[in-house]
Design an enzyme around this catalytic site. Structure first.
Site, mmCIF file in Angstrom:
data_model
loop_
_atom_site.group_PDB
_atom_site.id
_atom_site.type_symbol
_atom_site.label_atom_id
_atom_site.label_comp_id
_atom_site.label_asym_id
_atom_site.label_seq_id
_atom_site.Cartn_x
_atom_site.Cartn_y
_atom_site.Cartn_z
ATOM 1 N N ASP A 1 0.090 5.241 1.594
ATOM 2 C CA ASP A 1 -0.146 6.011 2.780
ATOM 3 C C ASP A 1 -0.368 7.073 2.576
ATOM 4 O OD1 ASP A 1 1.190 4.139 4.641
ATOM 5 O OD2 ASP A 1 2.690 5.578 5.410
ATOM 6 N N HIS B 1 0.630 -1.305 -0.500
ATOM 7 C CA HIS B 1 -0.167 -0.047 0.051
ATOM 8 C C HIS B 1 1.077 1.134 -0.013
ATOM 9 C CE1 HIS B 1 0.877 -0.137 4.092
ATOM 10 N NE2 HIS B 1 0.839 0.138 4.284
ATOM 11 N N HIS C 1 5.268 0.372 -0.012
ATOM 12 C CA HIS C 1 5.754 -0.887 1.134
ATOM 13 C C HIS C 1 4.344 -1.931 1.407
ATOM 14 C CE1 HIS C 1 3.507 2.986 2.682
ATOM 15 N NE2 HIS C 1 3.337 2.565 3.711
ATOM 16 N N ARG D 1 6.128 -9.022 15.538
ATOM 17 C CA ARG D 1 6.792 -7.458 15.664
ATOM 18 C C ARG D 1 5.762 -6.472 15.878
ATOM 19 N NH1 ARG D 1 6.638 -4.197 10.799
ATOM 20 N NH2 ARG D 1 8.374 -2.629 10.698
HETATM 21 O O1 LIG Z 1 4.793 -1.787 10.432
HETATM 22 C C1 LIG Z 1 5.665 -1.254 9.631
HETATM 23 O O2 LIG Z 1 6.616 -1.144 9.609
HETATM 24 C C2 LIG Z 1 4.903 -0.356 8.546
HETATM 25 C C3 LIG Z 1 3.175 0.215 8.809
HETATM 26 C C4 LIG Z 1 2.612 1.276 6.927
HETATM 27 O O3 LIG Z 1 2.869 0.906 6.856
HETATM 28 C C5 LIG Z 1 1.000 1.475 8.381
HETATM 29 O O4 LIG Z 1 0.862 1.163 9.900
HETATM 30 O O5 LIG Z 1 0.820 1.817 7.083
HETATM 31 FE FE LIG Z 2 2.171 2.361 5.637
#
Ligand SMILES: O=C(O)CCC(=O)C(=O)O
Ligand SMILES: [Fe+2]
Length: 343
Positions: free
Chosen positions: A219, A217, A273, A283
């Protein structure tokens, strides 16, 4: 394989969606094929020492150039000496772990600070690749500020949000100034209470080869500030290939969001990403999203704007519609100029 989905009492029922999609999948595609099995190279993101902003003119200018260059070429970078103390980062992480350890039903039904902010998996997933093995609290900062810091969690979130918001403003000022715009423009659009803090947890996943922690996705904001633990799993697209981000706990990761890409007329890149899971470790990460008020108009001031003007509300509504229909966000290509409907 489907039977190997043991869950702790605090875990959401992440395997349910996977199982139902697996059962209903058409054609002969094996579950192995849902997630590319290519070895992903690990790379260090551009590392920027923000201390340089406090030194002489030369160092300050150099630092600003590094920030702009990374935002243009990577859409991602990491910063050290960012002004958020290690103890505050640790405290925030402890509170985050505690809240995710609550029983699943309690997380779903919180009536206080976290009310309505809990989500897990991808309820709208239409195929196996869209299943996300994660849970999150996506909390509007207005809730945090209104809560009056009565619990450890709310006061820690508030303490964390303040310097992170300041850092976001500092970076956007540098980036707007770099493209010849009024450096306070984004500050005026993104008020402290229109932004969000998102706590993410990725449980260890017995089907890690096949399921992502968070599907690919971009952001939907101006800029994101992420703090991740030492486990690793974040990947991004660089020069058309997925690369894994080497975790560096001391650093904060910054990435450009769709609104900044549109507003800068594609000078800065909002890069795709995802998070991959692993079999052994859970994690945690925490993201701050710099968002404007819903009525804010996003319009590039370039002579030939690539995207038509839209409000943040239009953008959010389009994303929600696409997720409902296609199981995924389509994003900025929906708003390209001179096109009625773009995919
Ligand atoms: O947890 C991560 O490393 C990325 C989280 C992410 O991309 C998001 O919350 O939009
Ligand atoms: Fe993200």
């Amino acid at each position: 394989m489907e039977d190997q989905l043991p869950l702790a009492s605090f875990d959401p029922p992440l395997g349910e969606k996977y199982k139902s999609l697996l059962k209903n999948r058409r054609g002969g595609s094996s579950p192995k094929s849902v997630h590319e099995q290519i070895i992903v190279e690990e790379r260090e993101l551009p590392l920027i020492d923000l201390n340089k902003l406090k030194l002489g003119d030369k160092e300050r200018e150099e630092c600003k150039i590094e920030i702009a260059k990374a935002s243009e070429e990577w859409g991602f970078f990491q910063v050290i000496n960012h002004g958020i103390s290690r103890s505050l980062l640790e405290e925030m992480r402890e509170e985050q772990v505690k809240v995710f350890r609550k029983p699943f039903v309690e997380k779903m039904n919180d009536k206080n600070l976290l009310a309505g902010s809990y989500r897990f998996g991808t309820p709208a997933a239409t195929c196996l690749t869209q299943v996300s093995w994660s849970e999150a609290f996506h909390v509007p900062l207005s809730h945090i500020y209104d809560s009056g810091g009565v619990t450890n969690l709310s006061s820690t979130m508030e303490q964390y949000a303040c310097p992170v918001a300041e850092l976001a403003q500092q970076l956007t000022e540098i980036l707007t100034e770099n493209i010849g715009q009024d450096s306070s423009y984004i500050k005026k659009m993104c008020l402290p209470n229109t932004c969000y803090l998102r706590m993410n947890r990725y449980p260890s996943c017995p089907l890690a080869q096949e399921i992502t922690g968070l599907m690919p996705h971009t952001d939907s904001d101006f800029l994101t500030i992420l703090h991740q633990d030492e486990i690793g799993g974040l990947q991004l697209v660089k020069d058309g290939k997925w690369v894994a981000v080497k975790p560096y706990e001391e650093a904060l990761i910054i990435n450009i969001g769709d609104l900044f890409q549109a507003w800068s007329n594609d000078v800065y890149k909002s890069v795709e990403h995802r998070v991959v899971t692993n079999k052994w470790n859970e994690r945690f990460s925490m993201a701050y999203f710099l968002c404007p008020a819903y009525d804010t108009i996003i319009e590039s001031c370039a002579k030939q704007p690539i995207y038509r003007r839209f409000t943040f509300r239009d953008y959010r509504e389009q994303v929600q519609k696409d997720v409902k229909v296609f199981g995924r966000k389509i994003g900025l290509s929906r708003f390209l100029n001179n096109k009625e409907e773009n995919i």
